[in-house]
Design a protein around this motif. Structure first.
Motif, short mmCIF file in Angstrom:
data_model
loop_
_atom_site.label_atom_id
_atom_site.label_comp_id
_atom_site.label_asym_id
_atom_site.label_seq_id
_atom_site.Cartn_x
_atom_site.Cartn_y
_atom_site.Cartn_z
N TYR A 224 0.81 -1.22 0.00
CA TYR A 224 0.00 0.00 0.00
C TYR A 224 0.84 1.27 0.00
N ASN A 225 2.14 1.16 0.37
CA ASN A 225 2.99 2.36 0.21
C ASN A 225 3.78 2.28 -1.09
N ASP A 226 3.30 1.43 -1.99
CA ASP A 226 3.82 1.31 -3.36
C ASP A 226 5.23 0.76 -3.48
N SER A 227 5.72 0.08 -2.45
CA SER A 227 7.00 -0.59 -2.64
C SER A 227 6.72 -1.95 -3.30
N LEU A 228 7.71 -2.44 -4.04
CA LEU A 228 7.57 -3.70 -4.76
C LEU A 228 8.46 -4.77 -4.14
N LYS A 229 7.94 -5.98 -4.07
CA LYS A 229 8.71 -7.10 -3.55
C LYS A 229 8.40 -8.34 -4.35
N SER A 230 9.44 -9.09 -4.70
CA SER A 230 9.23 -10.37 -5.39
C SER A 230 9.48 -11.53 -4.45
N TYR A 231 8.65 -12.55 -4.58
CA TYR A 231 8.83 -13.79 -3.82
C TYR A 231 8.72 -14.96 -4.78
N ASP A 232 9.55 -15.97 -4.53
CA ASP A 232 9.40 -17.23 -5.24
C ASP A 232 8.59 -18.18 -4.37
N TYR A 233 7.43 -18.57 -4.88
CA TYR A 233 6.61 -19.58 -4.21
C TYR A 233 7.05 -20.95 -4.71
N ILE A 234 7.35 -21.83 -3.76
CA ILE A 234 7.71 -23.20 -4.12
C ILE A 234 6.48 -24.06 -3.83
N LEU A 235 6.01 -24.74 -4.85
CA LEU A 235 4.84 -25.60 -4.67
C LEU A 235 5.22 -27.04 -4.96
N GLU A 236 4.57 -27.94 -4.24
CA GLU A 236 4.77 -29.35 -4.54
C GLU A 236 3.42 -30.04 -4.58
N TRP B 194 -1.71 -29.16 -5.81
CA TRP B 194 -0.56 -28.30 -5.57
C TRP B 194 -0.70 -27.58 -4.23
N LYS B 195 0.34 -27.67 -3.41
CA LYS B 195 0.35 -27.00 -2.11
C LYS B 195 1.61 -26.14 -2.00
N ILE B 196 1.52 -25.07 -1.21
CA ILE B 196 2.63 -24.14 -1.07
C ILE B 196 3.60 -24.66 0.00
N ALA B 197 4.82 -24.97 -0.45
CA ALA B 197 5.82 -25.59 0.44
C ALA B 197 6.85 -24.59 0.96
N GLY B 198 6.82 -23.37 0.42
CA GLY B 198 7.76 -22.37 0.89
C GLY B 198 7.68 -21.10 0.08
N VAL B 199 8.17 -20.02 0.66
CA VAL B 199 8.19 -18.72 -0.01
C VAL B 199 9.57 -18.12 0.24
N LEU B 200 10.27 -17.77 -0.83
CA LEU B 200 11.61 -17.18 -0.71
C LEU B 200 11.58 -15.73 -1.15
N THR B 201 12.22 -14.87 -0.38
CA THR B 201 12.34 -13.46 -0.75
C THR B 201 13.38 -13.32 -1.85
N ILE B 202 13.03 -12.63 -2.90
CA ILE B 202 13.95 -12.38 -4.01
C ILE B 202 14.36 -10.92 -3.96
N ASN B 203 15.65 -10.69 -3.85
CA ASN B 203 16.12 -9.31 -3.84
C ASN B 203 16.64 -8.94 -5.21
N LEU B 204 15.78 -8.27 -5.97
CA LEU B 204 16.17 -7.89 -7.32
C LEU B 204 15.97 -6.39 -7.47
N ALA B 205 16.98 -5.73 -7.89
CA ALA B 205 16.86 -4.28 -8.10
C ALA B 205 16.12 -4.04 -9.40
N GLY B 206 15.04 -3.31 -9.31
CA GLY B 206 14.34 -2.85 -10.52
C GLY B 206 13.75 -3.91 -11.40
N GLU B 207 13.44 -5.09 -10.87
CA GLU B 207 12.77 -6.09 -11.72
C GLU B 207 11.31 -5.73 -11.86
N THR B 208 10.80 -5.80 -13.10
CA THR B 208 9.38 -5.49 -13.29
C THR B 208 8.59 -6.75 -13.54
#
Length: 116
Positions: A84-96, A102-116
């Motif tokens: 809501y403060n307009d920051s962007l964050k990417s996460y990789d969802y790992i499903l198995e 399909w169930k969600i087995a994990g979520v990893l934070t991805i630190n990428l500068a300027g990825e759209t």
């Protein structure tokens, strides 16, 4: 086939995010894989972990699906969240796949500068 997998995976993630938005931690918990449920045996504790650790997943302003990787009985779906403060964050969802679902087995934070 991969298109179907991607759709199922995206539906699973979307349904969990919808459940978080409604504060329905019990429903959100049903999308978690057994490894996550073993770590957080109680839906309420699971909900608190998400709310405190991943606030943008708990309450995104918006989200969109980006890269998808099919690894057979596992796959990785990257999701770009906008807060809501307009920051962007990417996460990789790992499903198995568990019992053909399909169930969600994990979520990893991805630190990428300027990825759209």
């Amino acid at each position: 086939e991969s298109g179907t997998v991607a759709k199922e995976v995206r539906d699973t993630i979307s349904l969990q995010i919808d459940a978080f938005k409604k504060n329905d931690v019990r429903k959100a918990y049903t999308f978690a894989a057994p490894n996550i449920q073993a770590q957080f045996p109680d839906p309420e504790v699971f909900g608190l972990m998400v709310r405190n650790g991943y606030p943008v997943i708990w309450r995104p302003k918006s989200f969109k699906f980006t890269k998808f990787k099919d690894l057979g009985n596992r796959c990785i779906q990257r999701v770009l969240f906008q807060s809501y403060n307009d920051s962007l964050k990417s996460y990789d969802y790992i499903l198995e796949k568990n019992d053909n679902v399909w169930k969600i087995a994990g979520v990893l934070t991805i630190n990428l500068a300027g990825e759209t």
